[in-house]
Design a protein around this motif. Structure first.
Motif: not given
Length: 136
Positions: A115-121
């Motif tokens: 959930c955190r990674m999906e926005h910055i990858i």
């Protein structure tokens, strides 16, 4: 999903503001699929946010053309909103599966980090993860 309740409006953290909007869109998509209809109160309950905070966010999403709100408060994703929500949700699901497989962590841990990674990858890294998962 873990989201800072006021992250839509933090001027110093523009990326966080974007992340919060993506989380709202993903939540609307998932609630619509689950319940058939979405209202602000449903989002508030799902994200554990106050009704006024959700109302402010809904206003921004509506103004930016991601959603419409019907006369009875029913929230619908526009084509633009659905496309963005589906993209974020695809990343969420793929990253969760990837973390479970590669890091061998429980689904709950994988989902929280996804959930955190999906926005910055980056798209390049995401496409690489998709290729990896297809091969394995």
């Amino acid at each position: 999903m873990i989201v800072a309740e006021d992250s839509f409006f933090c001027q110093e953290e523009i990326h966080t503001m974007y992340e919060s909007g993506e989380n709202y869109l993903e939540t609307i998509l998932r609630l619509k699929e689950k319940n058939g209809m979405v209202r602000s109160i449903d989002i508030a309950h799902q994200l554990n946010f106050s009704k006024p905070s959700v109302s402010r966010a809904i206003g921004i999403l509506k103004e930016d053309g991601y959603i419409t709100v019907g006369p009875k408060g029913e929230i619908e994703l526009t084509d633009k909103g659905r496309q963005k929500a589906e993209s974020v949700y695809e990343r969420h699901k793929m990253l969760t599966a990837f973390l479970q497989k590669v890091a061998e962590v429980d689904r709950e841990v994988a989902e929280e980090d996804a959930c955190r990674m999906e926005h910055i990858i980056s798209d390049e890294v995401f496409q690489g993860i998709k290729r990896f998962m297809k091969k394995n």
